[in-house]
Write an enzyme that holds these catalytic residues in place. Structure first.
Site, PDB file in Angstrom:
ATOM      1  N   LYS A 154      46.738 -16.270 -42.128  1.00  0.00           N
ATOM      2  CA  LYS A 154      45.628 -16.227 -41.183  1.00  0.00           C
ATOM      3  C   LYS A 154      45.781 -17.353 -40.170  1.00  0.00           C
ATOM      4  O   LYS A 154      46.031 -18.496 -40.536  1.00  0.00           O
ATOM      5  CB  LYS A 154      44.301 -16.356 -41.930  1.00  0.00           C
ATOM      6  CG  LYS A 154      43.104 -16.103 -41.055  1.00  0.00           C
ATOM      7  CD  LYS A 154      41.840 -15.998 -41.881  1.00  0.00           C
ATOM      8  CE  LYS A 154      40.673 -15.660 -40.967  1.00  0.00           C
ATOM      9  NZ  LYS A 154      39.434 -15.523 -41.705  1.00  0.00           N
ATOM     10  N   HIS A 183      26.866 -20.685 -42.083  1.00  0.00           N
ATOM     11  CA  HIS A 183      27.553 -21.013 -43.337  1.00  0.00           C
ATOM     12  C   HIS A 183      26.755 -22.059 -44.121  1.00  0.00           C
ATOM     13  O   HIS A 183      26.537 -21.917 -45.325  1.00  0.00           O
ATOM     14  CB  HIS A 183      28.945 -21.596 -43.074  1.00  0.00           C
ATOM     15  CG  HIS A 183      29.940 -20.639 -42.538  1.00  0.00           C
ATOM     16  ND1 HIS A 183      30.779 -20.967 -41.488  1.00  0.00           N
ATOM     17  CD2 HIS A 183      30.265 -19.373 -42.890  1.00  0.00           C
ATOM     18  CE1 HIS A 183      31.567 -19.945 -41.225  1.00  0.00           C
ATOM     19  NE2 HIS A 183      31.272 -18.962 -42.059  1.00  0.00           N
ATOM     20  N   ARG A 235      25.522 -10.624 -42.693  1.00  0.00           N
ATOM     21  CA  ARG A 235      24.683 -10.656 -41.491  1.00  0.00           C
ATOM     22  C   ARG A 235      24.108  -9.289 -41.161  1.00  0.00           C
ATOM     23  O   ARG A 235      23.015  -9.173 -40.648  1.00  0.00           O
ATOM     24  CB  ARG A 235      25.500 -11.136 -40.289  1.00  0.00           C
ATOM     25  CG  ARG A 235      25.853 -12.588 -40.303  1.00  0.00           C
ATOM     26  CD  ARG A 235      26.608 -12.939 -39.041  1.00  0.00           C
ATOM     27  NE  ARG A 235      27.783 -12.096 -38.889  1.00  0.00           N
ATOM     28  CZ  ARG A 235      29.037 -12.499 -39.021  1.00  0.00           C
ATOM     29  NH1 ARG A 235      29.294 -13.740 -39.276  1.00  0.00           N
ATOM     30  NH2 ARG A 235      30.033 -11.660 -38.884  1.00  0.00           N
ATOM     31  N   SER A 261      32.196 -17.167 -36.497  1.00  0.00           N
ATOM     32  CA  SER A 261      33.150 -18.237 -36.180  1.00  0.00           C
ATOM     33  C   SER A 261      34.050 -17.866 -35.015  1.00  0.00           C
ATOM     34  O   SER A 261      34.333 -18.694 -34.145  1.00  0.00           O
ATOM     35  CB  SER A 261      33.990 -18.569 -37.416  1.00  0.00           C
ATOM     36  OG  SER A 261      33.205 -19.146 -38.416  1.00  0.00           O
TER      37      SER A 261
END
Length: 166
Positions: free
Chosen positions: A45, A21, A94, A132
């Site tokens: 979330k 990040h 990614r 993460s």
């Protein structure tokens, strides 16, 4: 480039902020006069850290970058863009899997805010594997996550994992 295009944002949950990040944020900050790092405050979330904790970590990590402003936002990122004169949204990718998801999201956001451009920035190769969710799992099992996250995040993760296992 008009004034609006010189202001960008990079939204995300950043739970926790990773070196990947930070890499995308810092590289993006060199492309724009102002970069908002928008911490998603999504009550639906399940996050390890609150939006305020994630925002505070990022503010501390990025404090030396004068053109970066870290904020928390509850709502649609296209609305944030409209409210703050943002012309470009940066999204880190990614792999091809990330790109497919991000492309669909970009098309949806474009329908909601036609003036908002999306810039896809590939991750640096050394951060290719950082997710993460995987970092949280490794930390829960006591793995050394220090190569994957800034030192502040290592400490915050250790403290949070201790609290969760008491």
């Amino acid at each position: 480039m008009n004034r609006k295009e010189r202001i960008a944002m990079l939204p995300g949950s950043f739970d926790p902020p990773t070196n990947g990040h930070i890499d995308i944020i810092e590289r993006s900050s060199h492309l724009f006069e102002k970069l908002y790092v928008v911490v998603a405050d999504n009550v639906q979330k399940q996050c390890l850290f609150t939006a305020d904790e994630r925002m505070d970590m990022l503010k501390d990590i990025l404090k030396e970058h004068e053109n970066i402003e870290v904020v928390s936002y509850r709502g649609l990122v296209v609305d944030f863009a409209r409210e703050h004169g943002v012309g470009v949204m940066v999204r880190g990718v990614r792999a091809l899997v990330d790109f497919g998801y991000e492309f669909e999201l970009a098309m949806t956001n474009k329908q909601l805010n036609p003036d908002l451009e999306v810039l896809f920035m590939p991750t640096s190769p050394k951060y290719f594997q950082l997710r993460s969710s995987a970092i949280k799992e490794m930390a829960a099992y006591g793995a050394d996550i220090s190569p994957m996250v800034p030192p502040l995040v290592v400490q915050m993760m250790r403290n949070r994992i201790k609290l969760l296992t008491l």
